[in-house]
Design a protein around this motif. Structure first.
Motif, PDB file in Angstrom:
ATOM      1  N   PRO A   1       0.822  -1.237   0.000  1.00 42.19           N
ATOM      2  CA  PRO A   1       0.000   0.000   0.000  1.00 42.19           C
ATOM      3  C   PRO A   1       0.846   1.273   0.000  1.00 42.19           C
ATOM      4  O   PRO A   1       0.580   2.217  -0.746  1.00 42.19           O
ATOM      5  N   LEU A   2       1.897   1.280   0.817  1.00 46.86           N
ATOM      6  CA  LEU A   2       2.758   2.457   0.879  1.00 46.86           C
ATOM      7  C   LEU A   2       3.550   2.627  -0.404  1.00 46.86           C
ATOM      8  O   LEU A   2       3.723   3.735  -0.925  1.00 46.86           O
ATOM      9  N   ARG A   3       4.058   1.486  -0.934  1.00 47.92           N
ATOM     10  CA  ARG A   3       4.883   1.554  -2.146  1.00 47.92           C
ATOM     11  C   ARG A   3       4.064   2.113  -3.327  1.00 47.92           C
ATOM     12  O   ARG A   3       4.563   2.920  -4.123  1.00 47.92           O
ATOM     13  N   ALA A   4       2.842   1.733  -3.451  1.00 43.48           N
ATOM     14  CA  ALA A   4       2.015   2.208  -4.567  1.00 43.48           C
ATOM     15  C   ALA A   4       1.787   3.716  -4.490  1.00 43.48           C
ATOM     16  O   ALA A   4       1.862   4.433  -5.497  1.00 43.48           O
ATOM     17  N   LYS A   5       1.521   4.210  -3.266  1.00 48.08           N
ATOM     18  CA  LYS A   5       1.283   5.641  -3.116  1.00 48.08           C
ATOM     19  C   LYS A   5       2.537   6.456  -3.398  1.00 48.08           C
ATOM     20  O   LYS A   5       2.504   7.477  -4.087  1.00 48.08           O
ATOM     21  N   VAL A   6       3.682   5.960  -2.850  1.00 48.63           N
ATOM     22  CA  VAL A   6       4.933   6.714  -3.072  1.00 48.63           C
ATOM     23  C   VAL A   6       5.334   6.664  -4.534  1.00 48.63           C
ATOM     24  O   VAL A   6       5.803   7.660  -5.108  1.00 48.63           O
ATOM     25  N   GLN A   7       5.181   5.535  -5.180  1.00 48.03           N
ATOM     26  CA  GLN A   7       5.532   5.425  -6.591  1.00 48.03           C
ATOM     27  C   GLN A   7       4.654   6.365  -7.437  1.00 48.03           C
ATOM     28  O   GLN A   7       5.129   6.955  -8.426  1.00 48.03           O
ATOM     29  N   ALA A   8       3.382   6.510  -7.056  1.00 44.66           N
ATOM     30  CA  ALA A   8       2.511   7.444  -7.783  1.00 44.66           C
ATOM     31  C   ALA A   8       3.017   8.874  -7.636  1.00 44.66           C
ATOM     32  O   ALA A   8       3.027   9.658  -8.606  1.00 44.66           O
ATOM     33  N   ASP A   9       3.449   9.215  -6.417  1.00 41.30           N
ATOM     34  CA  ASP A   9       4.001  10.565  -6.220  1.00 41.30           C
ATOM     35  C   ASP A   9       5.288  10.758  -7.002  1.00 41.30           C
ATOM     36  O   ASP A   9       5.543  11.833  -7.568  1.00 41.30           O
ATOM     37  N   VAL A  10       6.122   9.719  -7.018  1.00 41.54           N
ATOM     38  CA  VAL A  10       7.384   9.809  -7.769  1.00 41.54           C
ATOM     39  C   VAL A  10       7.108  10.012  -9.256  1.00 41.54           C
ATOM     40  O   VAL A  10       7.753  10.822  -9.932  1.00 41.54           O
ATOM     41  N   GLU A  11       6.152   9.254  -9.799  1.00 41.87           N
ATOM     42  CA  GLU A  11       5.831   9.391 -11.221  1.00 41.87           C
ATOM     43  C   GLU A  11       5.297  10.787 -11.530  1.00 41.87           C
ATOM     44  O   GLU A  11       5.597  11.367 -12.589  1.00 41.87           O
ATOM     45  N   GLN A  12       4.493  11.329 -10.613  1.00 40.83           N
ATOM     46  CA  GLN A  12       3.980  12.686 -10.832  1.00 40.83           C
ATOM     47  C   GLN A  12       5.112  13.705 -10.810  1.00 40.83           C
ATOM     48  O   GLN A  12       5.145  14.638 -11.628  1.00 40.83           O
ATOM     49  N   MET A  13       6.077  13.542  -9.897  1.00 43.31           N
ATOM     50  CA  MET A  13       7.212  14.459  -9.845  1.00 43.31           C
ATOM     51  C   MET A  13       8.078  14.326 -11.092  1.00 43.31           C
ATOM     52  O   MET A  13       8.594  15.321 -11.608  1.00 43.31           O
ATOM     53  N   ARG A  14       8.228  13.094 -11.591  1.00 42.23           N
ATOM     54  CA  ARG A  14       8.995  12.908 -12.829  1.00 42.23           C
ATOM     55  C   ARG A  14       8.307  13.611 -14.004  1.00 42.23           C
ATOM     56  O   ARG A  14       8.966  14.226 -14.864  1.00 42.23           O
ATOM     57  N   ALA A  15       6.973  13.517 -14.043  1.00 40.99           N
ATOM     58  CA  ALA A  15       6.234  14.190 -15.111  1.00 40.99           C
ATOM     59  C   ALA A  15       6.404  15.706 -15.007  1.00 40.99           C
ATOM     60  O   ALA A  15       6.558  16.405 -16.021  1.00 40.99           O
ATOM     61  N   MET A  16       6.377  16.224 -13.778  1.00 41.72           N
ATOM     62  CA  MET A  16       6.565  17.657 -13.598  1.00 41.72           C
ATOM     63  C   MET A  16       7.966  18.081 -14.016  1.00 41.72           C
ATOM     64  O   MET A  16       8.151  19.131 -14.651  1.00 41.72           O
ATOM     65  N   ILE A  17       8.953  17.267 -13.684  1.00 45.61           N
ATOM     66  CA  ILE A  17      10.326  17.607 -14.067  1.00 45.61           C
ATOM     67  C   ILE A  17      10.475  17.579 -15.581  1.00 45.61           C
ATOM     68  O   ILE A  17      11.087  18.467 -16.192  1.00 45.61           O
ATOM     69  N   ALA A  18       9.905  16.542 -16.222  1.00 46.39           N
ATOM     70  CA  ALA A  18       9.997  16.449 -17.683  1.00 46.39           C
ATOM     71  C   ALA A  18       9.299  17.630 -18.348  1.00 46.39           C
ATOM     72  O   ALA A  18       9.796  18.201 -19.333  1.00 46.39           O
ATOM     73  N   ALA A  19       8.127  18.022 -17.798  1.00 47.25           N
ATOM     74  CA  ALA A  19       7.412  19.161 -18.371  1.00 47.25           C
ATOM     75  C   ALA A  19       8.181  20.461 -18.169  1.00 47.25           C
ATOM     76  O   ALA A  19       8.205  21.335 -19.042  1.00 47.25           O
ATOM     77  N   THR A  20       8.823  20.594 -17.001  1.00 47.30           N
ATOM     78  CA  THR A  20       9.603  21.808 -16.738  1.00 47.30           C
ATOM     79  C   THR A  20      10.783  21.916 -17.689  1.00 47.30           C
ATOM     80  O   THR A  20      11.068  22.987 -18.240  1.00 47.30           O
ATOM     81  N   ILE A  21      11.482  20.797 -17.896  1.00 51.48           N
ATOM     82  CA  ILE A  21      12.607  20.810 -18.843  1.00 51.48           C
ATOM     83  C   ILE A  21      12.104  21.110 -20.251  1.00 51.48           C
ATOM     84  O   ILE A  21      12.726  21.866 -21.013  1.00 51.48           O
ATOM     85  N   GLY A  22      10.951  20.534 -20.607  1.00 55.28           N
ATOM     86  CA  GLY A  22      10.370  20.831 -21.917  1.00 55.28           C
ATOM     87  C   GLY A  22       9.988  22.288 -22.048  1.00 55.28           C
ATOM     88  O   GLY A  22      10.133  22.901 -23.116  1.00 55.28           O
TER      89      GLY A  22
END
Length: 440
Positions: free
Chosen positions: A267-288
């Motif tokens: 349960p914890l791993r799924a929530k943290v991984q979702a947050d990590v993926e969202q942060m990765r998307a934000m970083i990719a969008a910022t670089i773009g």
């Protein structure tokens, strides 16, 4: 010498122009005054009238011309005219006939003898005992074939001296036109180039430098604008590089977090991984976003062909994108940046409005590109906030409903870089329209 003149201040340029114009106009006036004959006197002596009635031509071309005619009846005075028996007798004596066969009528003079300082007799200036008729006059003598009549012609609307003054004015004005045109052109061209450079700088901080030419004030303004442009470009490059570096460096700790969370409970791993993926998307969008601020070389781009290609690609994957009125339109720009701009608008329309309807019209030098949807629109007070970074139509951070809120920010940055304006409009019938305007 002309180059040195252009480098003077506007004050000295204007002063020198006025002095040159004054000297030139005075030189033209003096030349015309010396070269043209003086106008004839605007009066008739009694002897001139007698010679005209007797058939003797004017000896002095400066004297006023008298018109001659033959008529059956004796001439009659016009309103405002009067006669004088003394003048009639003198005229009859010069003609060698009796006063009964002579008529003389005249308008009295009101100028008090001007230009002669003699006395007035019955409203007529006298010089050496001879009447001088400055106003209109009619005289006649009876002859075997009728009455021979002479009269002064009616005063023209524009007299001889007025025509001469008008001629001097026109010649002086025409002579000054090339000088004024050259001055205005030399003064306005650097100002126009400076204004164009300022407009380019407002749209693109990396635009070519402003020309440092023209008067001293324009050169100084150009130097200040170029210095400001250099500082602004350095500031933007520094901030852009910093944002890109921060976004890039965040990838490493995110990778470590993702690796270490593998051992956590499900349960914890799924929530943290979702947050990590969202942060990765934000970083990719910022670089773009940072990369999107730097457009490539400009070339002619056919916007109609670009819209048709995007609509065709979207239709192939089943997205509701359709074309409405599409007119041919070509603008200078970066093809990849413009495609990214339109694609962001299409993605927003499909994501938040259910479909995207594309139209392209050209009118009065303005190219208008519109992307309309069928969504609920946005509140009027929130329209401008939609262009702020990380601002979304869906206030949640659910990635399933869209990106992270940089699409419109990137689109407006690209539009401004191409000298265009991007705005959002709520339709009265429902839905939101993204309007991209190139030109005026």
């Amino acid at each position: 010498m002309m180059r040195a003149y252009r480098r003077l201040s506007i004050l000295w340029q204007t002063l020198l122009l006025l002095m040159a114009a004054l000297l030139l106009s005075q030189a033209i006036s003096i030349t015309l005054f010396l070269s043209m004959k003086p106008p004839r006197a605007d009066f008739n002596r009694l002897s001139d009238i007698a010679d005209a009635l007797a058939g003797v031509r004017d000896k002095d071309p400066r004297d006023r011309v008298l018109t001659w005619r033959r008529q059956s009846a004796a001439p009659a005075p016009e309103p405002g005219m009067r006669g004088d028996p003394r003048f009639t007798a003198k005229l009859a004596e010069r003609l060698g006939t009796t006063p009964a066969r002579v008529r003389l009528f005249f308008e009295p003079d009101q100028r008090g003898g001007f230009p002669y300082n003699g006395r007035l007799e019955n409203g007529v200036p006298m010089r050496r005992g001879e009447p001088m008729f400055f106003n209109r006059m009619i005289a006649g003598v009876a002859a075997p074939d009728g009455w021979h009549v002479v009269e002064t012609p009616k005063r023209p609307i524009v007299s001889a001296w007025q025509r001469r003054s008008l001629l001097w004015f026109l010649v002086s004005a025409l002579a000054l036109v090339p000088l004024a045109w050259a001055f205005a052109r030399a003064l306005s061209r650097p100002i126009r180039r400076f204004a164009d450079a300022a407009d380019r700088l407002g749209a693109d901080p990396a635009a070519p430098r402003a020309p440092e030419e023209g008067s001293a004030e324009i050169v100084r303004a150009g130097q200040a604008l170029n210095a400001m442009q250099a500082r602004l470009a350095a500031y933007l490059d520094e901030r852009t590089a910093m944002i890109g570096a921060i976004a890039h460096d965040l990838r490493t700790p995110l990778a470590r977090i993702a690796f270490r969370i593998e051992a956590a409970p499900d349960p914890l791993r799924a929530k943290v991984q979702a947050d990590v993926e969202q942060m990765r998307a934000m970083i990719a969008a910022t670089i773009g976003f940072v990369k999107g601020l730097h457009t490539g070389a400009r070339e002619p781009v056919a916007l109609d062909a670009l819209l048709r290609r995007i609509a065709h690609d979207e239709a192939e994957i089943g997205r509701p994108v359709r074309l409405e009125e599409i007119e041919p339109a070509t603008i200078p720009g970066d093809p990849l940046a413009l495609e990214r701009l339109v694609q962001n608008l299409v993605d927003n329309a499909v994501t938040y409005g259910g479909e995207a309807a594309l139209s392209l019209r050209v009118q009065d030098g303005t190219t208008l590109l519109r992307v309309a949807d069928r969504g609920p629109g946005v509140p009027a007070d929130a329209v401008e906030r939609m262009f702020a970074p990380f601002q979304r139509g869906d206030p949640s951070r659910n990635r399933d409903t869209g990106g992270i809120g940089l699409g419109l920010t990137i689109a407006r940055a690209i539009a401004q870089d191409h000298g265009a304006t991007l705005s959002l409009l709520n339709q009265p019938s429902g839905g939101l329209v993204a309007e991209l305007r190139f030109g005026r």
